[in-house]
Design a protein around this motif. Structure first.
Motif, PDB file in Angstrom:
ATOM      1  N   GLY A 379      48.278  92.356  31.479  1.00 59.23           N
ATOM      2  CA  GLY A 379      48.650  93.379  32.145  1.00 59.23           C
ATOM      3  C   GLY A 379      47.543  94.353  31.977  1.00 59.23           C
ATOM      4  N   LEU A 380      47.596  95.406  33.108  1.00 64.14           N
ATOM      5  CA  LEU A 380      46.416  96.526  33.095  1.00 64.14           C
ATOM      6  C   LEU A 380      46.489  97.115  32.010  1.00 64.14           C
ATOM      7  N   MET A 381      47.531  97.660  31.276  1.00 65.99           N
ATOM      8  CA  MET A 381      47.139  98.303  30.177  1.00 65.99           C
ATOM      9  C   MET A 381      46.469  97.694  29.127  1.00 65.99           C
ATOM     10  N   SER A 382      46.828  96.473  28.733  1.00 70.02           N
ATOM     11  CA  SER A 382      46.108  95.734  27.664  1.00 70.02           C
ATOM     12  C   SER A 382      44.634  95.457  28.117  1.00 70.02           C
ATOM     13  N   ARG A 383      44.292  95.333  29.396  1.00 69.45           N
ATOM     14  CA  ARG A 383      42.847  95.324  29.965  1.00 69.45           C
ATOM     15  C   ARG A 383      42.238  96.618  29.784  1.00 69.45           C
ATOM     16  N   VAL A 384      42.777  97.513  30.135  1.00 70.98           N
ATOM     17  CA  VAL A 384      41.994  98.891  29.969  1.00 70.98           C
ATOM     18  C   VAL A 384      41.753  99.077  28.431  1.00 70.98           C
ATOM     19  N   ASP A 385      42.712  98.766  27.888  1.00 72.07           N
ATOM     20  CA  ASP A 385      42.913  99.217  26.455  1.00 72.07           C
ATOM     21  C   ASP A 385      41.577  98.262  25.659  1.00 72.07           C
ATOM     22  N   LYS A 386      41.227  97.201  25.910  1.00 76.58           N
ATOM     23  CA  LYS A 386      40.116  96.356  25.590  1.00 76.58           C
ATOM     24  C   LYS A 386      38.880  96.855  26.013  1.00 76.58           C
ATOM     25  N   ARG A 387      38.822  97.701  27.028  1.00 71.17           N
ATOM     26  CA  ARG A 387      37.511  98.263  27.431  1.00 71.17           C
ATOM     27  C   ARG A 387      37.344  99.498  26.524  1.00 71.17           C
ATOM     28  N   ILE A 388      38.264 100.158  26.183  1.00 69.93           N
ATOM     29  CA  ILE A 388      37.976 101.586  25.614  1.00 69.93           C
ATOM     30  C   ILE A 388      38.257 101.453  24.020  1.00 69.93           C
ATOM     31  N   ASP A 389      38.498 100.215  23.562  1.00 68.18           N
ATOM     32  CA  ASP A 389      39.016 100.409  22.017  1.00 68.18           C
ATOM     33  C   ASP A 389      37.762 100.266  21.231  1.00 68.18           C
ATOM     34  N   GLY A 390      36.600  99.688  21.846  1.00 72.05           N
ATOM     35  CA  GLY A 390      35.510  99.674  20.954  1.00 72.05           C
ATOM     36  C   GLY A 390      34.931 101.061  20.788  1.00 72.05           C
ATOM     37  N   TYR A 391      35.100 101.881  21.829  1.00 74.58           N
ATOM     38  CA  TYR A 391      34.712 103.170  21.574  1.00 74.58           C
ATOM     39  C   TYR A 391      35.412 103.965  20.695  1.00 74.58           C
ATOM     40  N   ILE A 392      36.799 104.006  20.443  1.00 78.32           N
ATOM     41  CA  ILE A 392      37.496 104.677  19.693  1.00 78.32           C
ATOM     42  C   ILE A 392      37.982 104.253  18.274  1.00 78.32           C
ATOM     43  N   GLN A 393      37.954 102.899  18.223  1.00 74.29           N
ATOM     44  CA  GLN A 393      38.351 102.437  16.894  1.00 74.29           C
ATOM     45  C   GLN A 393      37.688 102.904  15.768  1.00 74.29           C
ATOM     46  N   THR A 394      37.994 102.828  14.643  1.00 71.20           N
ATOM     47  CA  THR A 394      37.285 103.130  13.287  1.00 71.20           C
ATOM     48  C   THR A 394      36.045 102.315  13.186  1.00 71.20           C
ATOM     49  N   GLY A 395      34.920 103.118  13.158  1.00 67.34           N
ATOM     50  CA  GLY A 395      33.519 102.175  13.084  1.00 67.34           C
ATOM     51  C   GLY A 395      33.138 102.177  14.337  1.00 67.34           C
ATOM     52  N   GLY A 396      33.922 102.758  15.659  1.00 67.02           N
ATOM     53  CA  GLY A 396      33.428 102.326  16.987  1.00 67.02           C
ATOM     54  C   GLY A 396      32.413 103.150  17.318  1.00 67.02           C
ATOM     55  N   VAL A 397      31.964 102.979  18.649  1.00 62.92           N
ATOM     56  CA  VAL A 397      30.562 103.670  19.175  1.00 62.92           C
ATOM     57  C   VAL A 397      30.602 105.044  19.022  1.00 62.92           C
ATOM     58  N   LEU A 398      31.839 105.763  19.377  1.00 62.10           N
ATOM     59  CA  LEU A 398      31.839 107.283  19.533  1.00 62.10           C
ATOM     60  C   LEU A 398      31.804 107.779  17.533  1.00 62.10           C
ATOM     61  N   GLU A 399      32.577 107.009  16.892  1.00 61.42           N
ATOM     62  CA  GLU A 399      32.479 107.268  15.430  1.00 61.42           C
ATOM     63  C   GLU A 399      30.889 107.224  14.756  1.00 61.42           C
ATOM     64  N   GLN A 400      30.378 106.111  15.309  1.00 68.61           N
ATOM     65  CA  GLN A 400      29.112 106.011  14.736  1.00 68.61           C
ATOM     66  C   GLN A 400      28.194 107.042  15.156  1.00 68.61           C
ATOM     67  N   ARG A 401      28.135 107.408  16.594  1.00 68.77           N
ATOM     68  CA  ARG A 401      27.396 108.498  17.084  1.00 68.77           C
ATOM     69  C   ARG A 401      27.879 109.728  16.401  1.00 68.77           C
ATOM     70  N   MET A 402      28.779 110.223  15.972  1.00 70.29           N
ATOM     71  CA  MET A 402      29.229 111.378  15.532  1.00 70.29           C
ATOM     72  C   MET A 402      28.586 111.378  14.252  1.00 70.29           C
ATOM     73  N   LYS A 403      28.694 110.092  13.371  1.00 74.43           N
ATOM     74  CA  LYS A 403      28.269 110.050  12.057  1.00 74.43           C
ATOM     75  C   LYS A 403      26.707 110.520  12.011  1.00 74.43           C
TER      76      LYS A 403
END
Length: 466
Positions: A379-403
């Motif tokens: 479904g659309l929600m799962s597909r979009v979630d997979k696109r953004i999860d790597g950015y905001i999950q623990t240890g993800g892209v944004l967290e690493q950049r902020m660290k």
């Protein structure tokens, strides 16, 4: 500054040292200030982006729920008379209903007694709730007052849902023992029986109405009476289950004569609509936040523009590009394949807009297709979630950049401390050097003065007036 300087040479050592220290310190301070401002601004901007993404992910999780699309709503046109709830297996339908009377519980009173009434002998009272009830025996002692009898009844009857109290009449000073039942329904009348002569004044038949000061019921236990599509029905309780399969009715008040209410059982379109709107609002907030963080705003000729904290940031472009690609990617199903089929379209600024009429029609005509479009692994929600999860999950892209930025900011603080220490050492060294020079010049001046004086005192030396 180290004490009073420049006495020997007349040189302003403090100003010279201050200028040399500033020349060494200012460029490094400015560099660190620029780096700190840029790092702090970017750290804050990434935090804002992460917050908007988290809110968007939460909205998607709420919409990606099979339970949401399995729910059934039961809507009453007159909630003052009836409310209802339905299980997920309830069949859709519309019903005309009236509420003729609510179920009531028994309320009874003994005959009026003297306010100083007391039991004349030991005995027992048997309190029943309905004719078929075995009853509860309550031991009464000689001399017990109405208040003491009330307390004994309350203790013995608490598990039966019956409470007792004493009501006093100020006009004539008489008192009556009043009992209330919690359980509703015809045949659930309270009665008090006794075989003891000293307690007969407390006996009562709950099926006979109290008249004047006589014993009997003040309110008789009765069933609720209501109709569904003209069929007359009764229920011992105001909470009715089973009259309509998988629907629970809660009777709250009588309907007006010739004004039936309408009960509609249907798929929970209202709940689904609310969650779709929540998803769109969260997406629009994400887009607005990203636009703000990547914007460049001119502020006038000759002035530097105001820029967002993530101007030119590749992370934002990549993230939003991936989300937008999924939003326009059609689903492999019939009925609802893209957001536009639900009346959800993209505006010039990148945000989404809902056509409420078209959304309502899609939910009415293709409710199940709407559910499969949004939910499930594909479904659309799962597909979009997979696109953004790597950015905001623990240890993800944004967290690493902020660290990384936090490490930079911490490093800047250390560099400031090092600079302060180096400047202090430089200042101490310069003062030591200039003070040594000042002392030497002072001594040379003294020597020169003495030589001049000595030479002037020699014979044959002609002094010239200045």
């Amino acid at each position: 500054m180290v004490g009073i300087t420049g006495i020997g040479s007349g040189i302003d050592i403090n100003s010279i040292v201050s200028a040399m220290v500033s020349a060494e310190k200012a460029p490094k301070e400015a560099q660190l200030a620029r780096l700190e401002k840029a790092s702090t601004t970017k750290f804050s901007a990434l935090g804002q982006l992460k917050g908007a993404l988290s809110e968007f992910q939460t909205a998607m999780k709420d919409l990606n729920s099979l339970t949401l699309f399995e729910k059934r709503s039961a809507t009453s046109s007159n909630t003052g008379a009836l409310t209802a709830s339905a299980s997920k297996t309830a069949l859709a339908g519309s019903y005309q209903m009236t509420v003729e009377r609510l179920a009531s519980s028994s309320k009874v009173a003994t005959a009026a007694l003297a306010s100083d009434f007391a039991a004349s002998a030991d005995g027992k009272l048997t309190v029943k709730l309905g004719a078929a009830d075995a009853g509860v025996e309550v031991d009464i002692a000689a001399g017990d007052t109405l208040v003491q009898i009330r307390d004994k009844l309350n203790t013995a009857l608490k598990d039966k849902g019956i409470t007792a109290n004493v009501i006093n009449n100020p006009a004539d000073g008489k008192s009556r023992l009043v009992l209330n039942a919690k359980e509703t329904g015809t045949g659930k009348d309270i009665s008090i029986e006794t075989a003891d002569a000293g307690l007969t004044s407390l006996a009562l038949d709950g099926s006979i109405q109290s008249a004047g000061d006589g014993a009997g019921y003040l309110q008789q236990a009765a069933d609720a009476e209501f109709t569904i599509d003209g069929l007359a029905l009764k229920s011992p309780s105001n909470t009715v289950s089973g009259a309509i399969p998988e629907v629970t009715l809660t009777l709250a008040g009588k309907t007006e004569a010739d004004k039936p209410l309408t009960l509609t059982v249907d798929q929970d379109k209202t709940g689904v609509t609310a969650n779709i709107k929540k998803f769109v609002e969260a997406y629009n907030k994400l887009i607005s936040t990203a636009n703000q963080l990547t914007s460049v705003t001119p502020v006038g000729e000759g002035k530097a523009p105001v820029t967002g904290g993530l101007v030119g940031d590749a992370t934002v472009r990549t993230l939003l590009g991936a989300v937008r690609n999924e939003l326009v990617n059609p689903a492999e199903q019939e009925g609802v394949r893209v957001l536009a089929d639900l009346g959800i379209t993209t505006q010039k600024d990148g945000t989404l807009k809902i056509d409420d009429t078209k959304l309502g029609k899609a939910l009415s005509d293709n409710f199940d297709a709407v559910g499969t479009f949004f939910t499930g692994d594909t479904g659309l929600m799962s597909r979009v979630d997979k696109r953004i999860d790597g950015y905001i999950q623990t240890g993800g892209v944004l967290e690493q950049r902020m660290k990384g930025l936090q490490t930079t900011i911490t490093g800047i603080d250390k560099q400031k401390e090092d600079l302060t220490r180096r400047v202090a050492q430089m200042q101490a060294r310069l003062f030591a050097q200039f003070n040594a020079m000042d002392a030497l010049v002072g001594r040379l001046n003294d020597t020169s003065a003495r030589l001049t004086q000595a030479l002037g005192s020699l014979p044959g030396v002609v002094k010239q007036d200045g």
